[in-house]
Design a protein around this motif. Structure first.
Motif, short mmCIF file in Angstrom:
data_model
loop_
_atom_site.label_atom_id
_atom_site.label_comp_id
_atom_site.label_asym_id
_atom_site.label_seq_id
_atom_site.Cartn_x
_atom_site.Cartn_y
_atom_site.Cartn_z
N SER A 1 -6.99 11.82 1.34
CA SER A 1 -5.72 11.98 2.30
C SER A 1 -5.93 11.42 3.66
CB SER A 1 -5.81 13.76 2.53
OG SER A 1 -7.05 14.18 3.33
N ILE B 1 -2.30 4.66 5.77
CA ILE B 1 -1.48 4.05 5.15
C ILE B 1 0.04 4.12 5.75
CG2 ILE B 1 -0.18 3.42 3.13
CD1 ILE B 1 -2.86 4.05 1.51
N THR B 2 0.32 5.51 5.82
CA THR B 2 1.84 5.41 6.27
C THR B 2 1.96 5.57 7.88
OG1 THR B 2 1.78 7.29 4.60
CG2 THR B 2 3.43 7.33 5.88
N TYR C 1 0.94 -1.11 0.14
CA TYR C 1 -0.02 0.14 0.08
C TYR C 1 0.83 1.16 0.05
CZ TYR C 1 -3.78 -3.21 0.82
OH TYR C 1 -4.77 -4.11 1.07
N LEU D 1 -4.13 8.13 3.03
CA LEU D 1 -2.93 8.26 2.77
C LEU D 1 -2.02 8.30 4.26
CD1 LEU D 1 -2.60 10.61 0.00
CD2 LEU D 1 -2.60 8.31 -0.14
N TYR E 1 0.31 3.75 -3.13
CA TYR E 1 -0.45 4.94 -2.83
C TYR E 1 0.37 6.11 -2.34
CZ TYR E 1 -4.33 1.74 -3.74
OH TYR E 1 -5.20 0.78 -4.29
N VAL E 2 1.49 5.87 -1.61
CA VAL E 2 2.31 7.03 -1.00
C VAL E 2 3.42 7.28 -1.97
CG1 VAL E 2 3.58 7.79 0.97
CG2 VAL E 2 1.36 6.47 1.29
N ASP F 1 -7.66 6.85 -6.77
CA ASP F 1 -7.13 7.91 -5.85
C ASP F 1 -7.67 7.60 -4.44
OD1 ASP F 1 -5.92 9.38 -8.01
OD2 ASP F 1 -7.63 10.03 -8.71
N GLN F 2 -6.84 7.96 -3.65
CA GLN F 2 -7.37 7.64 -2.22
C GLN F 2 -7.71 8.99 -1.24
OE1 GLN F 2 -8.15 4.93 -0.78
NE2 GLN F 2 -7.19 3.52 -2.43
N ASP G 1 3.65 6.38 -4.82
CA ASP G 1 2.99 6.48 -6.36
C ASP G 1 3.73 5.30 -7.31
OD1 ASP G 1 1.12 8.41 -5.45
OD2 ASP G 1 2.53 9.77 -5.98
#
Length: 450
Positions: free
Chosen positions: A415, A421-422, A265, A418, A269-270, A412-413, A272
Motif C-alpha cells: 500500500s 505512485i499516486t 505506473y 501505491l 498499479y493504481v 502486487d505492490q 489496474d
C-alpha cells in the motif's frame, strides 16, 4: 528590426518555413518525451534494474548534456558567424540519432541487471549528444526567422501543435507497438525503430526547410569570441531575464517529466490497467491540439509572461485535484489529466516564445549574437529536467517500497508503494509548478517584453 540584421516580420515568414520549423517537433517530441515515458519502466520491469539504479541511468546522460550542450551552442555560433547557417550540426544529429536510439532499447536479454543498466546508459548518453546537435541550433531558429514579438508566439504555437501531435503519435503509438508485440525485448526494439524513423524524418524536414531559411550574412551575425561556449553561463549569471526564464522552464519541465514517468505506473498499479497508459497520455497531451489558438489569443491580450502564469495556474489546480486519486482512483482521473494538458500547452508555448526576445535583449546589451550558446544551455536545462523527472519519480518509488520485476509482469505492490505512485504523479508536480509560479511572479519583471 530584430537584433543581428533580421528584417523579416511575422507575416513575412512563409507558411512552408513555418511548417518546416514545426516539423522539427516530431524530433523534439519523440526524443524528449518517449524515453521519459518508457525508459524507467523498461529498466525496472523488463531488465529488472532496481529503481534506485534506474534513476541514475536516466539522469546521468542529461548531466552530460549540461556540459555538452553549451559547447555545441558555442560551436554552432562560430559556424553561424562564418557561414550564416546553423544546419551542419543539425544534419549530424539527424543522421547519428537513428542507430543510437535503436541500440538504447536493445539491451542484451538474460544479462545481469547491472549489464543492462550499463548498456542503456552508454547508448542513451550517445543518443542524447546526437539529439543535442540538432536541438540546440533548432531552438535558436525563431530568433533568426523573425524579429516580430507576436510572430514568435505564433511560430512557437505551430511548433507546439506539432509537438502535441508527435507526443500523441509517438507516446501512444510507440507504446501500442510495444504492447502489440507483447512487450519485452522484441517489443521495445521494434518500438524504438518505428519511433526513431518518425523522429529523424521531422528533424530532417526542419533542417532542410527552416534551417536553410534562417540564414544571415556573417557580417550581420558578428564574430564570436574564442570563449563563446561560456557565453551562456555568463548570461546565466548576469542576465536576470534569461536566468529566471530558464529556471522557470526547467522547473516546469521537471514537473511535466515526473507526470510522464508516473503515467505507466499509475495505469498499471493504481488503475489496474496497463493499457490505460494510452488514455492517460492522450488526456495529458491531446488538449494542446485544441487550445493552442486560445493560448495565442491569451498571449496577445495579456502578454506572454501573464499567459505563462495563467497556464501554470491551470496545471497546478488540476494536479491538486489529482491528489484525490490516492484514496479514490477511477475514470474521473482522465478528465482531470486533460485539464493538466490545457495548462501544459501554455507552459510549453510561452517560455519558448519569450526566449527569442531574451536573446535579442542579450544581443543588444553585449553587441554579440549568442543565440546558439544561450539555446544550448536552455536545451541542457530542458533535457536535464526531462531526465531528472523520471529519476525523481523513481526515488519516490524506491522510498515507498516499490517492488521491481522482469518481463513486464505486474506484481502486487504494498500500500505504501501505491501511495507513492499516486502522490508522485500528482502532488510532486503540483509543488514544483507552484515554486515556478512564485519565481515568475516575484523575480521576473512585470512586463512581457524585455
Amino acid at each position: 528590426m530584430a537584433a543581428g540584421g533580421v528584417t523579416q516580420r511575422a507575416d513575412d515568414v512563409p507558411r512552408r518555413v513555418t511548417a518546416g520549423f514545426a516539423a522539427g517537433s516530431l524530433g523534439t517530441g519523440g526524443f524528449g518525451v518517449l524515453p521519459g515515458l518508457v525508459m524507467a519502466y523498461y529498466l525496472t520491469d523488463t531488465l529488472a534494474v532496481s529503481a534506485l539504479l534506474a534513476s541514475a541511468v536516466v539522469v546521468i546522460p542529461k548531466l552530460v548534456d549540461v556540459v555538452v550542450n553549451p559547447l555545441i551552442g558555442g560551436r554552432n555560433d562560430a559556424a553561424f558567424a562564418r557561414t550564416g547557417s546553423r544546419t551542419r550540426l543539425m544534419w549530424l544529429g539527424t543522421v547519428a540519432i537513428v542507430p543510437l536510439f535503436i541500440a538504447t532499447f536493445c539491451a542484451p536479454t538474460g544479462a545481469p541487471p547491472l549489464v543492462g543498466a550499463a548498456w542503456v546508459l552508454l547508448f542513451f548518453t550517445a543518443a542524447a549528444v546526437a539529439y543535442a546537435c540538432f536541438q540546440v541550433p533548432y531552438i535558436a531558429l525563431p530568433t533568426d526567422l523573425t524579429g516580430d514579438y507576436h510572430a514568435r508566439t505564433r511560430l512557437i504555437s505551430a511548433r507546439i501543435a506539432v509537438l502535441a501531435s508527435a507526443i500523441l503519435i509517438l507516446g501512444a503509438g510507440a507504446t501500442a507497438v510495444r504492447d502489440a508485440l507483447g512487450g519485452g525485448a522484441t517489443g521495445y526494439a521494434v518500438m524504438a525503430a518505428v519511433a526513431v524513423t518518425v523522429i529523424a524524418a521531422g528533424m530532417a524536414a526542419a533542417t532542410a526547410i527552416a534551417g536553410t531559411a534562417a540564414r544571415r550574412s556573417p557580417q550581420a551575425v558578428g564574430t564570436p569570441h574564442r570563449d563563446d561556449h561560456r557565453a551562456a553561463f555568463v548570461a546565466l549569471r548576469t542576465h536576470r531575464h534569461y536566468r529566471i526564464l530558464l529556471s522557470v522552464f526547467v522547473i516546469q519541465a521537471l514537473a511535466s517529466a515526473v507526470m510522464l514517468a508516473g503515467a505507466q505506473y499509475l495505469a498499471a498499479y493504481v488503475l489496474d490497467d496497463p493499457g490505460a497508459l494510452t488514455g492517460l497520455f492522450a488526456a495529458l497531451v491531446g488538449p494542446a491540439l485544441l487550445v493552442m489558438p486560445l493560448w495565442v489569443r491569451v498571449g496577445r491580450r495579456i502578454g506572454k509572461r501573464r499567459g505563462l502564469y495563467a497556464a501554470s495556474a491551470v496545471f497546478l489546480a488540476a494536479d491538486i485535484v489529482l491528489t484525490a486519486a490516492v484514496v479514490a482512483p477511477g475514470a474521473w482521473v482522465f478528465a482531470v489529466v486533460a485539464m493538466t494538458g490545457i495548462g501544459y500547452a501554455g507552459m510549453q508555448t510561452f517560455p519558448l516564445a519569450m526566449l527569442p526576445d531574451v536573446i535579442d535583449e542579450h544581443t543588444r546589451r553585449t553587441g554579440h549574437d549568442r543565440g546558439g550558446a544561450l539555446s544550448g544551455l536552455w536545451t541542457a536545462g530542458e533535457t536535464l529536467g526531462m531526465a531528472v523527472g523520471p529519476g525523481v519519480y523513481l526515488l519516490v518509488l524506491a522510498g515507498s517500497g516499490f517492488v521491481s520485476s522482469s518481463a513486464d509482469d505486474v506484481v502486487d505492490q504494498p500500500s505504501s508503494a501505491l501511495i507513492g505512485i499516486t502522490a508522485g504523479f500528482s502532488l510532486l508536480p503540483a509543488v514544483l509548478v507552484a515554486a515556478s509560479m512564485l519565481l515568475l511572479l516575484t523575480r521576473y519583471d512585470r512586463k512581457d517584453s524585455p
